[in-house]
Design a protein around this motif. Structure first.
Motif, PDB file in Angstrom:
ATOM      1  N   GLU A 135     -55.349 -26.240  79.850  1.00 18.97           N
ATOM      2  CA  GLU A 135     -54.761 -25.420  78.792  1.00 18.97           C
ATOM      3  C   GLU A 135     -55.687 -24.244  78.522  1.00 18.97           C
ATOM      4  OE1 GLU A 135     -53.296 -25.624  74.094  1.00 18.97           O
ATOM      5  OE2 GLU A 135     -54.139 -27.414  75.063  1.00 18.97           O
ATOM      6  N   LYS A 185     -51.813 -26.464  87.420  1.00 14.93           N
ATOM      7  CA  LYS A 185     -50.936 -25.839  86.431  1.00 14.93           C
ATOM      8  C   LYS A 185     -51.763 -25.400  85.228  1.00 14.93           C
ATOM      9  CE  LYS A 185     -46.868 -27.261  86.338  1.00 14.93           C
ATOM     10  NZ  LYS A 185     -45.635 -28.067  86.237  1.00 14.93           N
ATOM     11  N   SER A 241     -51.493 -23.886  81.324  1.00 12.93           N
ATOM     12  CA  SER A 241     -50.568 -23.717  80.197  1.00 12.93           C
ATOM     13  C   SER A 241     -51.122 -22.712  79.187  1.00 12.93           C
ATOM     14  CB  SER A 241     -50.291 -25.055  79.505  1.00 12.93           C
ATOM     15  OG  SER A 241     -51.472 -25.588  78.947  1.00 12.93           O
ATOM     16  N   GLU A 284     -47.364 -22.620  82.759  1.00 10.06           N
ATOM     17  CA  GLU A 284     -46.607 -23.401  81.766  1.00 10.06           C
ATOM     18  C   GLU A 284     -46.738 -22.728  80.395  1.00 10.06           C
ATOM     19  OE1 GLU A 284     -46.092 -28.069  80.920  1.00 10.06           O
ATOM     20  OE2 GLU A 284     -48.111 -27.333  80.465  1.00 10.06           O
ATOM     21  N   GLU A 344     -46.345 -23.219  76.312  1.00 14.17           N
ATOM     22  CA  GLU A 344     -46.279 -24.238  75.264  1.00 14.17           C
ATOM     23  C   GLU A 344     -45.722 -23.602  73.990  1.00 14.17           C
ATOM     24  OE1 GLU A 344     -49.884 -26.341  74.642  1.00 14.17           O
ATOM     25  OE2 GLU A 344     -50.045 -27.063  76.712  1.00 14.17           O
ATOM     26  N   SER A 370     -43.080 -26.507  77.735  1.00 13.21           N
ATOM     27  CA  SER A 370     -43.589 -27.682  77.020  1.00 13.21           C
ATOM     28  C   SER A 370     -43.442 -27.472  75.516  1.00 13.21           C
ATOM     29  CB  SER A 370     -45.063 -27.907  77.371  1.00 13.21           C
ATOM     30  OG  SER A 370     -45.638 -28.895  76.536  1.00 13.21           O
TER      31      SER A 370
END
Length: 659
Positions: free
Chosen positions: A437, A492, A494, A526, A528, A556
């Protein structure tokens, strides 16, 4: 001859009689009265003389309010058949039991050297545009100007001018005392009760009263409108800052005099600027109205709500015994904020950050009380949305820091004083690193590393969250490109979107351009988003999410379980991941309710073919419990804190990442 007639006149008894108001009759009169009333009374019926309904109504007005022995506060004129004039005096007597009557006497009036009729008619003829009338001192109507009659209609007595009997009684009493009057008063007109300015004067030779009236209703309406304009908010009709200070000053005086407490709540809506910028001020205004109505319904009857302007409100509660009373109001407001607002055919959601300050604990004057409540509100806003904070002394320092940081934020964006840190995401059960993240950090040239909790609220309020958010997405894409060029296996990454950023009309295009410029495969980026962000306008959110899915991005829902959840919409949102908020994870495995909530959430997500990631994992026991519930991924300090790019690469290599 004249002298003899005057002498005989003085020796003759006064005409006297009794009036039975209830029976509309004259049960007794003396001989003088018989002669005087010969042409004014009806035939004798059953030994009594009948009086007219008009006289009955007139006298009944006074009889109810007077006691036995009281004199009537007025006299009324009587003209005999021969033209002689009399003033009739009356006093209240008992007719047996609770019944009252009047005992009256007719007193002769010496002939006036000036004719009343000629005087009033001549005077009134000079006033064609003024509302002017002549009354006897007793209040009986004599004559009026055309303007007066058109305005007030048919008047028999000055009492008819008043809508309230108390005002009429007071006015008549002052007439009897020959007071000179000049005042503003409400009078009953043909067009309803209206404000007037009146002036009263007396004519000593004729014993009459002159009344001049001027309708000032429009002036009063203008004054009221001006007062409301200066003291009330035009959008919500709530009292504004002017009346707030008036109440606070009054509350301060009362509190000091009686040794009492009072307090206030300072409210600021979370993310309101996003709604204004994306939906327009008309939608924003309607939302403000709905919010004001709900706050008003959420506070006790003894509390007062004010709008300071924009999205700021203040609630004042006097005569408090403890700060807990103010906290209870804050909790009620937050609880009611969890429901959506029907605005412009949409279901919108907005919360408020609330600061609380109380006299005398937190300040001993008005300005500092408001300032400290404002400081507590900023603390609540920096901590999270839909929260409240009670003022603490160190919060004043935070406000100074807040202002200092706000001034340098735009410059920081221009000079790119920001970096991204990366917290690993771990796949269960093999505990392999499968992603990260991206978390922003501000490297201030003088203050050093600044936490996002301090500058993100500033960016939201100022609108700088948009260029800042754009920088984060572009930097994250460049980072993926750099890792790919360095030969690392693809993972990945995010990125969190703010609510205002998500509402941005060209967000999809901006993300697409960033992907194309860096050549990053969209499946590794990704986004969020929070529940409250998506539910602010669920239908528009669905359309935008499908646009992201067409680009190939993964979506997400962050902090799942803390916002406004709707399973019906959850099925419609094209998302792939649910991220369970850390508040549900911290007590996991200790036999609390959170275990059941987390287990049910994971089971629901698996049933919907959604991946679940738990954040805030700090204990091995939490990992074991999540493994047992079949949670797919975790992140938290148990595995790693957020790392710089170089440290993250080292972390990947040390943990032998294999895909």
């Amino acid at each position: 001859m004249t002298d003899l007639s005057k002498l005989l006149h003085r020796k003759m008894p006064l005409a006297a009689w009794i009036i039975d108001i209830e029976q509309s009759s004259v049960p007794w009169c003396n001989e003088a009265a018989e002669a005087l009333l010969e042409d004014s009374l009806s035939d004798i019926k059953s030994g009594q003389r009948v009086i007219g309904s008009e006289l009955k109504d007139r006298l009944s007005l006074y009889l109810e309010a007077l006691e036995i022995g009281d004199a009537l506060p007025f006299k009324w004129p009587f003209v005999a058949k021969n033209g002689a004039q009399f003033n009739v005096h009356g006093s209240v007597i008992s007719l047996g039991g609770a019944r009252k009557g009047l005992s009256v006497e007719a007193h002769p009036v010496p002939p006036s050297r000036i004719s009343l009729e000629n005087l009033s008619s001549g005077l009134l003829s000079q006033f064609t545009t003024l509302s002017f009338a002549v009354f006897e001192q007793s209040g009986v109507y004599v004559e009026a100007s055309k303007c007066f009659v058109e305005h007030f209609g048919d008047i028999k007595h000055v009492r008819d001018l008043f809508a309230v009997s108390g005002a009429a009684n007071s006015f008549i009493r002052r007439l009897a005392e020959r007071e000179c009057l000049s005042q503003e008063i409400m009078l009953s007109t043909k067009n309803g009760v209206r404000w007037h300015k009146i002036e009263v004067s007396y004519q000593p030779t004729t014993n009459v009263v002159y009344l001049l009236t001027h309708d000032i209703q429009e002036e009063r309406d203008h004054e009221v409108a001006l007062y409301r304009l200066n003291n009330y908010d035009g959008l919500t009709h709530l009292p504004n800052r002017n009346l707030l200070y008036q109440q606070l000053e009054s509350a301060l005086v009362n509190a000091r005099k009686r040794n009492r407490q009072f307090g206030l709540l300072y409210l600021d809506l979370d993310g309101f600027k996003v709604i204004n910028d994306n939906f327009g001020h008309r939608v924003g205004d309607e939302l403000i109205q709905r919010v004001a109505e709900r706050i008003k319904d959420s506070i006790p009857s003894g509390a007062c709500l004010y709008r300071l302007g924009g999205d700021e409100f203040v609630v004042v509660l006097e005569n408090t015994k403890a700060v807990e009373e103010l906290e209870s109001i804050a909790e009620s407001i937050m609880q009611n904020a969890s429901n959506t607002y029907p605005v412009a055919k949409m279901e919108m959601m907005i919360t408020a950050s609330i600061g609380i300050a109380s006299y005398p604990q937190h300040a001993d004057d008005i300005d500092n009380l408001l300032k400290n409540a404002d400081a507590a509100m900023y603390r609540a806003k920096s901590t999270g949305h839909n929260m409240y904070c009670v003022y603490e002394y160190h919060m004043a320092d935070n406000i100074n820091a807040h202002l200092t940081l706000g001034g340098g934020l735009r410059k920081a964006i221009e000079e790119e004083q920001f970096i991204l840190h990366y917290q690993p995401k771990i796949r269960l059960p093999d505990e392999t690193i499968v992603g990260a993240e991206a978390l922003i950090r501000w490297i201030h040239p003088e203050l050093g590393m600044i936490s996002p909790d301090q500058f993100i609220p500033l960016a939201e309020e100022s609108g700088l969250i948009l260029p800042l958010g754009k920088w984060v997405i572009r930097r994250a894409c460049r980072q993926l490109q750099e890792w790919r060029e360095a030969g690392l296996a693809p993972i990945k990454l995010s990125v969190n979107l703010s609510s205002r950023q998500f509402m941005q009309a060209d967000l999809v295009d901006m993300v697409q351009i960033a992907l194309e410029e860096t050549g990053v495969d969209p499946q590794y980026l990704e986004l969020e988003l929070t529940e409250s962000m998506l539910m602010a306008d669920a239908q528009q959110s669905i359309e935008k999410l499908h646009s992201f899915r067409k680009l190939g991005l993964t979506l997400s829902i962050d902090d799942f379980g803390t916002g406004y959840s709707s399973l019906a919409y959850l099925k419609k949102f094209p998302i792939q991941t649910l991220k369970i908020d850390r508040s549900f994870i911290q007590d996991l495995g200790q036999g609390c309710d959170n275990d059941a909530i987390v287990k049910a959430t994971i089971a629901m997500a698996n049933g919907l073919n959604l991946k679940v990631i738990a954040e805030g994992v700090e204990e091995r026991s939490q990992v074991d419990t999540l493994n047992g519930y079949e949670c797919q991924e975790v992140q938290g300090y148990l595995f790693s804190k957020p790392l710089s790019s170089d440290d993250f690469v080292s972390y990947l290599k040390n943990h032998n990442l294999t895909i």
